[in-house]
Scaffold this active site. Structure first.
Site, PDB file in Angstrom:
ATOM      1  N   GLY A 520       0.741  -1.098  -0.225  1.00  0.00           N
ATOM      2  CA  GLY A 520      -0.023   0.071  -0.058  1.00  0.00           C
ATOM      3  C   GLY A 520       0.855   1.236  -0.095  1.00  0.00           C
ATOM      4  O   GLY A 520       2.147   1.038  -0.161  1.00  0.00           O
ATOM      5  N   GLY A 523       3.605   1.157   2.916  1.00  0.00           N
ATOM      6  CA  GLY A 523       4.552  -0.002   2.852  1.00  0.00           C
ATOM      7  C   GLY A 523       4.214  -1.069   2.453  1.00  0.00           C
ATOM      8  O   GLY A 523       3.005  -1.159   1.877  1.00  0.00           O
ATOM      9  N   VAL A 525       3.379  -5.148   3.199  1.00  0.00           N
ATOM     10  CA  VAL A 525       2.808  -6.164   4.154  1.00  0.00           C
ATOM     11  C   VAL A 525       3.354  -7.562   3.893  1.00  0.00           C
ATOM     12  O   VAL A 525       3.183  -8.117   2.989  1.00  0.00           O
ATOM     13  CB  VAL A 525       1.311  -5.979   4.339  1.00  0.00           C
ATOM     14  N   LYS A 539       3.987  -5.435   8.814  1.00  0.00           N
ATOM     15  CA  LYS A 539       3.952  -4.009   7.604  1.00  0.00           C
ATOM     16  C   LYS A 539       5.319  -3.259   7.947  1.00  0.00           C
ATOM     17  O   LYS A 539       5.496  -2.810   8.885  1.00  0.00           O
ATOM     18  CB  LYS A 539       2.811  -3.165   8.169  1.00  0.00           C
ATOM     19  N   ASP A 633      -9.940   6.829   5.556  1.00  0.00           N
ATOM     20  CA  ASP A 633      -9.692   5.829   4.549  1.00  0.00           C
ATOM     21  C   ASP A 633     -10.404   4.352   4.543  1.00  0.00           C
ATOM     22  O   ASP A 633      -9.835   3.472   4.462  1.00  0.00           O
ATOM     23  CB  ASP A 633      -8.151   5.400   4.291  1.00  0.00           C
TER      24      ASP A 633
END
Ligand SMILES: *[C@@H]1O[C@H](CO)[C@@H](O)[C@H](O)[C@H]1NC(C)=O
Ligand SMILES: *[C@@H]1O[C@H](CO)[C@@H](O)[C@H](O)[C@H]1NC(C)=O
Ligand SMILES: *[C@@H]1O[C@H](CO)[C@@H](O)[C@H](O)[C@H]1NC(C)=O
Ligand SMILES: *[C@@H]1O[C@H](CO)[C@@H](O)[C@H](O)[C@H]1NC(C)=O
Ligand SMILES: *[C@@H]1O[C@H](CO)[C@@H](O)[C@H](O)[C@H]1NC(C)=O
Ligand SMILES: *[C@@H]1O[C@H](CO)[C@@H](O)[C@H](O)[C@H]1NC(C)=O
Ligand SMILES: *[C@@H]1O[C@H](CO)[C@@H](O)[C@H](O)[C@H]1NC(C)=O
Ligand SMILES: *[C@@H]1O[C@H](CO)[C@@H](O)[C@H](O)[C@H]1NC(C)=O
Ligand SMILES: *[C@@H]1O[C@H](CO)[C@@H](O)[C@H](O)[C@H]1NC(C)=O
Length: 796
Positions: A520, A523, A525, A539, A633
């Site tokens: 994402g 960063g 995962v 993450k 978000d």
């Protein structure tokens, strides 16, 4: 009276020559401060932050103290140090002298030497109060410091005042009684900083919890320097590796770290003397784990909304209505006659310590008769241990540290005399002074407000300050996460939240970051497995721009949030450039993956539960917690599903919390956050950003959940030709709704035919309310929860 005066004259004569000191910046040899002039005879630090002098602690009772200079009435929260906390002096004829011998002496009227600094010097000396609150006796020539109050803390540490192997903090007896109380913070012989209850009869350690090794608690016992310090920006570092940052970390504020009379460590902050203190950190959120908190023969129950509640056990009554620490006493006589005892079952109730016997693999009857054999057995705990598949029996000699929680695995059987009816209702219960704080729903409509004012606002709203954050934080940080399992692990996590990992540990856990499961903006995962076999999602953040302290402050906020629909953070890693977060692993991936998968198995009831779960966690973040936890978000990619398809909100606000200060600044906050297709119109029109942006995104997600249509794709295709911002899915649903049988028409075909249409209809109606253009018309999240829950009850 005569004797009094004579002895006073005698003293003054002895200590002659003294001139009256009206110098308020320092005290020189041969001068004194007098209790009669306690209002004027005050040493004040150079910029006026601190004052030292006689402080009234009771009727005609004074202590020599240092306090944060105050405007209004005496406020116990301002006191940071006391010379004679156990033994206040008389309000007449008492004095603090700096003797010619170099000793500081506190003389009570009629009585020699209540307190002294035990110093001696032939050189000229001065006693003065430094701007950091340290009262210092130093040589006028040269720099030698003979004595300083920083070396003898009472219950408070000031910023940059170290806690060392030689010092400890001891709580006050109560909010208004400054005598030493029962709780202390100190470095133990294993170099670990810990909290002990040191009661009148018994003593025990309650933090870190004794059932876990200091290593498991994230402490190191190798560093023998034994020093801990709160810096002026709000970061606490202890040589045993216990580190925290206050919620307001990064700002220069007046701060103090205090062990309160309830045994909790809290950091208080305020901007200046005209503001109220607020709690910017506390070590223990579920205060029932503090030993002795409700006294003997009692039970403590903790509700994140209402706080702690003490009750006497059935058959016992409260000893002192003003002070729970005295506990409860039996209302019956104990008997040794086996046939006159009976046992009352208390489910979900645990007593810590004071076991008479401990036997494994024993039947209930065996455990009962073990207790009956002992005259002084007051009850027993009979527990089934899941992991080893055996029963455990603990007989109790004393009923201490009782704690009630529906999720405890154990059951306690209380020994009571036969023939008397001690029903549970007979127990007295007294709540402590905790008020529920209702936060303003419109906090962000005033973008100039800042965090500190926010806290101040609640402080004012509540009228007291001691428990303000207790509630706010307590609610947020202490929701017991797992409903059913209360094994040591979740217990452990509820108390400690999370821990710091080394980069090496995480490298091993992820097999050198080999198994990537997501990617994402923030960063990448990876999937991994910790040494204790827990599956984790790790993450790895891209190059972190912020400072380490800020990062840690964020981690400590996120890591201590607890809600069953919030992804759980188990730890983090900071090493060099590495910034890594460790989360629980979710078997069923994200909602987005599930919706787009061909083998989609989400039936209508799972979808309903997902909508309900996400509304609950958002209500929690918006309203039960500090309102500034906006997710910003909400989208199916950030909703993960556990093995039972229960939703867990992930990635919550990290990007936003990164720039938490921006929240208060409209211009920088107008930088658009979120994902196209899910974003509220406020972002486009530069309107104030409130929790309603999450409500909007939530509405879109629910529409997607029902229709299976991806709003971002719909926009690109321009299905309705309008290309209004993000409006296509909404207007499509609104349009369909005009026809009959509209619910069937919009349903995702993969839901299948067996479907509770009335529930789906409720979902759509709620979702459409959530995506109203005008944010004021949208419901807030708790209203959404209510609408969905009420419906659930009616239907089932
Ligand atoms: C005292 O106040 C002055 C002026 O406000 C400031 O420059 C100075 O740093 C302060 N001193 C301390 C020790 O805080
Ligand atoms: C304060 O607490 C101490 C210790 O428990 C007790 O001896 C003293 O009487 C208390 N003082 C007041 C004013 O209640
Ligand atoms: C021990 O702790 C102190 C204070 O936190 C720190 O300065 C020091 O580097 C530590 N020593 C070791 C060997 O880690
Ligand atoms: C205290 O801080 C507030 C807010 O910054 C300010 O308005 C006020 O003037 C300050 N008061 C004093 C006495 O410094
Ligand atoms: C608690 O109850 C026990 C009997 O179960 C009694 O011996 C003891 O004195 C009580 N404790 C207090 C503080 O009253
Ligand atoms: C114990 O109590 C029972 C019933 O109250 C009585 O019959 C019996 O004599 C008692 N035993 C002793 C040893 O006191
Ligand atoms: C418990 O008892 C069962 C049967 O009585 C036995 O098989 C088992 O080994 C015992 N377990 C332990 C830990 O003693
Ligand atoms: C309890 O009774 C036993 C004997 O039955 C005795 O050895 C023990 O000291 C007693 N314990 C307490 C705390 O009174
Ligand atoms: C005990 O008292 C409670 C109410 O105080 C009552 O509801 C209950 O039925 C009683 N039980 C017995 C066995 O008398």
């Amino acid at each position: 009276m005569v004797a009094f005066t004579i002895s006073h004259i005698f003293l003054v004569f002895l200590l002659y020559p003294f001139q009256y000191s009206s110098s308020l910046s320092s005290l020189n040899k041969g001068s004194f401060l007098s209790v009669e002039k306690h209002a004027e005879d005050v040493l004040v630090s150079s910029n006026g932050t601190f004052s030292a002098g006689f402080y009234q602690v009771g009727e005609n009772a004074f202590s020599f103290a240092i306090w944060f200079t105050e405007l209004r009435n005496h406020n116990p929260n301002n006191i940071v140090w006391m010379a004679n906390r156990e033994q206040p002096v008389n309000g007449k004829h008492s004095k603090l002298y700096l003797l010619n011998t170099g000793n500081i002496l506190l003389l009570d009227a009629g009585q020699l030497n209540t307190w002294s600094s035990n110093t001696a010097s032939n050189d000229p000396l001065e006693l003065y109060l430094k701007e950091d609150g340290n009262l210092v006796l130093r040589e006028l020539k040269g720099t030698t410091i003979l004595w300083q109050s920083y070396d003898f803390p009472t219950n408070t540490l000031l910023p940059n005042q170290p806690l060392t192997r030689y010092t400890k903090l001891i709580s006050s007896r109560s909010y208004s009684n400054y005598s030493s109380g029962f709780y202390k913070l100190f470095f133990d012989d294993n170099n670990v900083i810990r909290l002990d209850y040191d009661g009148p009869d018994v003593s025990s350690t309650y933090w870190p919890p004794t059932w876990m090794s200091s290593w498991d608690a994230g402490r190191s016992n190798y560093n023998s320097s034994r020093i801990a310090l709160l810096d002026s920006l709000g970061k606490f570092i202890s040589s045993d590796n216990y580190i925290f940052s206050t919620y307001d970390y990064g700002t220069l504020l007046q701060r103090r770290l205090t062990i309160d009379s309830d045994g909790n460590i809290r950091v208080y902050s305020r901007r200046n003397l005209s503001e109220n203190w607020y709690v910017s950190w506390q070590v223990i959120s579920n205060t029932c784990i503090i030993h002795g908190i409700c006294g003997a023969n009692s039970t403590c129950s903790y509700d994140p909304k209402k706080g702690k509640k003490c009750s006497c056990l059935p058959g016992y009554k409260l000893k002192n209505y003003n002070d729970w620490s005295y506990g409860c006493e039996p209302m019956f006589d104990f008997t040794c006659n086996r046939s006159e005892s009976t046992f009352l079952k208390l489910q979900g109730f645990e007593l810590y310590g004071y076991d008479g016997n401990f036997v494994q693999n024993i039947t209930y009857k065996g455990c009962e008769s073990l207790c009956l054999q002992q005259c002084n057995c007051t009850g027993f705990q009979y527990t089934y241990k899941d992991d080893s598949n055996i029963f455990e029996c603990y007989t109790k000699l004393q009923l201490l540290n009782g704690r009630h929680s529906p999720s405890f695995p154990g059951t306690t059987y209380l020994r009571l005399p036969k023939g008397k009816n001690f029903s549970k209702q007979e127990s007295v219960s007294v709540k402590d002074h905790i008020c529920l704080v209702q936060l303003s729903k419109h906090y962000f409509t005033k973008p100039t407000d800042n965090l500190v004012r926010f806290f101040l606002w609640i402080s004012i709203a509540v009228g007291g300050l001691e428990f303000v954050f207790f509630i706010v934080v307590g609610v947020c940080l202490n929701k017991t996460k797992k409903k059913s399992s209360a094994n040591q692990n979740s217990y452990h996590h509820a108390i400690l939240g999370f821990r710091r990992y080394s980069y090496y540990e995480l490298k091993v856990a992820t097999k050198n970051f080999s198994n990537e499961i997501g990617r994402g903006g923030g960063g990448v995962v990876y999937r991994g497995t910790l040494p204790d076999q827990r599956d984790v999602a790790i993450k790895r953040l891209n190059e972190a721009k912020q400072g380490e302290g800020e990062f840690q402050a964020e981690v400590s906020i996120i890591g201590r949030l607890n809600h069953m629909n919030l992804i759980e953070m188990w730890g983090y890693c900071i090493e060099g450039k590495h910034r890594i977060l460790v989360y629980e692993y979710m078997e069923n991936g994200s909602l987005a993956e599930n919706l787009s998968s061909k083998t989609n198995t989400l039936d209508w009831s799972k979808r309903y539960d997902i909508a309900l779960g996400i509304s609950r966690v958002l209500a929690y973040l918006h309203e039960e917690c500090l309102e500034w936890i906006l997710h910003c978000d909400i989208k199916p990619q950030n909703i993960l599903l556990d093995s039972n398809f229960q939703p867990k909100l992930a990635d919550f606000g990290l990007s936003k919390l990164k720039n938490r200060n921006d929240l208060n600044n409209n211009s920088t906050f107008s930088m658009i956050r979120g994902t196209r297709g899910y974003m509220a119109p406020e972002w486009i029109f530069h309107l104030p950003i409130t929790s309603k942006v999450d409500v909007y995104s939530y509405g879109i997600v629910v529409l997607e959940l029902i229709t299976g249509k991806n709003p971002t794709l719909m926009n690109i295709e321009g299905e309705d030709g309008e290309m209004t911002y993000n409006g296509s899915l909404i207007s499509w649903v609104r349009e369909k709704k005009r026809s009959q049988c509209w619910v069937e028409e919009i349903l995702d075909p993969s839901i299948g035919t067996s479907c509770d249409l009335s529930k789906m209809e409720i979902l759509v109606r709620v979702a459409l309310e959530c995506v109203e253009e005008d944010m004021d018309i949208r419901p807030n999240m708790s209203q959404v929860v209510e609408m969905l829950q009420n419906n659930e009850r009616v239907v089932e």
